[in-house]
Design an enzyme around this catalytic site. Structure first.
Site, PDB file in Angstrom:
ATOM      1  N   SER A 269      -5.602   1.568  13.772  1.00 27.61           N
ATOM      2  CA  SER A 269      -4.673   1.175  14.834  1.00 27.61           C
ATOM      3  C   SER A 269      -4.865   2.017  16.091  1.00 27.61           C
ATOM      4  O   SER A 269      -4.596   1.556  17.202  1.00 27.61           O
ATOM      5  CB  SER A 269      -3.227   1.309  14.346  1.00 27.61           C
ATOM      6  OG  SER A 269      -2.975   0.459  13.255  1.00 27.61           O
TER       7      SER A 269
ATOM      8  N   ASP B 248       0.818  -1.210   0.000  1.00 28.92           N
ATOM      9  CA  ASP B 248       0.000   0.000   0.000  1.00 28.92           C
ATOM     10  C   ASP B 248       0.853   1.262   0.000  1.00 28.92           C
ATOM     11  O   ASP B 248       0.470   2.282  -0.575  1.00 28.92           O
ATOM     12  CB  ASP B 248      -0.930   0.003   1.218  1.00 28.92           C
ATOM     13  CG  ASP B 248      -2.091  -0.978   1.063  1.00 28.92           C
ATOM     14  OD1 ASP B 248      -2.268  -1.510  -0.049  1.00 28.92           O
ATOM     15  OD2 ASP B 248      -2.808  -1.206   2.050  1.00 28.92           O
ATOM     16  N   GLY B 249       2.024   1.206   0.641  1.00 23.24           N
ATOM     17  CA  GLY B 249       2.904   2.376   0.660  1.00 23.24           C
ATOM     18  C   GLY B 249       3.379   2.758  -0.725  1.00 23.24           C
ATOM     19  O   GLY B 249       3.447   3.945  -1.068  1.00 23.24           O
TER      20      GLY B 249
END
EC number: 2.7.1.23
Length: 283
Positions: A181, A66-67
């Site tokens: 998170s 995803d980065g």
């Protein structure tokens, strides 16, 4: 047609796929270039500066996680982006390495569909604007002598002011990233909302809040000293002075991700977050 290719150069599998992809493109006389870092890692002379890619390329390919896709999408300027997942999680990268060839065939033939994703725009007092696909993050900074207070306004109405390690403003796309998170909710990708998620607030009653994406958010850090990091998609872009106001709203620009019609959102959540009743045994 011309492709811009971004590669996670820390993963040998991504570099291997890049070599296979360039051979596939060369065999079809399809033009391509890499971003400078990817080209250097591959020893390839075909590259352009990232800021110029959207002017000269018709589509973007991200080989990584995803980065890597976030990096490619930042420079895509609404051009289609196809993500090949060579990472660990892959909420955004729609295709597996085995599916890359079908995805490329569809992209070249024009036989593909798009998932349009909203972005955030953060405007500083100087007038400079920054964009992000996942989130805008305000942090307390390492030099802060005490826990700072973050003041939040919605459409110029006070929402609250509370002490915390930071504040995350996330799109529906970014709701499964840092915001999740930090205790934020998971939001379906096509929802027209943002979520404001505090990071370790010093008050039990402070909770994430979901708001309409037509709202304008203003955030400042109430502190006597220190500099406070402003991050876009996890990358630090600025250091904010105490009291400096940053305005965050929906960007007029969006990201077009090439869709994998075989992917199902509920299935993705079950697989990535281990929501299935079948759990690893450790054997």
């Amino acid at each position: 047609m011309k492709f811009a290719i971004f590669v996670n150069t820390t993963r040998e599998k991504a570099l291997e796929l890049a070599r296979e992809l360039t051979a596939w493109l060369d065999a079809r006389s399809i033009d391509y270039v890499f971003d400078p870092q990817s080209a250097k890692a591959l020893g390839c002379g075909k590259w352009e500066e990232k800021a110029d890619l959207s002017q000269h390329c018709d589509a973007f390919v991200a080989l990584g996680g995803d980065g890597t896709l976030l990096l490619a999408s930042h420079y895509s300027r609404s051009k289609p982006v196809v993500g090949i997942n060579v990472g660990d999680l892959g909420f955004l990268t729609e295709f597996s390495p085995d599916e890359m060839w079908v995805a490329m065939d569809h992209l070249v033939s024009g036989n593909y569909s798009i998932h349009t994703r909203s972005q955030l725009e953060a405007t500083l007092e100087s007038g400079e604007s920054l964009t992000s696909l996942n989130d805008v993050i305000f942090e307390k900074g390492s030099a802060a002598r005490r826990l700072p207070a973050f003041t939040i306004l919605l459409d110029d109405e006070m929402l609250g002011s509370y002490r915390a390690d930071g504040i995350i403003i996330a799109t529906s796309t970014g709701s499964t990233a840092y915001s999740m998170s930090a205790g934020g909710p998971i939001i379906a990708p096509k929802s027209n909302v943002f979520v404001i998620t505090p990071i370790c607030p010093h008050m039990l009653t402070v909770r994430p809040i979901v708001i309409s994406d037509d709202k304008t958010i203003k955030i400042s850090v109430d502190s006597q000293s220190g500099e406070f990091p402003l991050k876009m998609d996890g990358i630090q872009k600025k250091l904010l002075a105490p009291g400096e106001v940053v305005t965050v709203k929906k960007s007029p620009h969006h990201i077009n991700l090439v869709a994998n019609e075989k992917r199902n959102y509920c299935e993705i959540l079950r697989k990535k977050l281990l929501w299935s009743h079948e759990h690893p045994t450790g054997e």
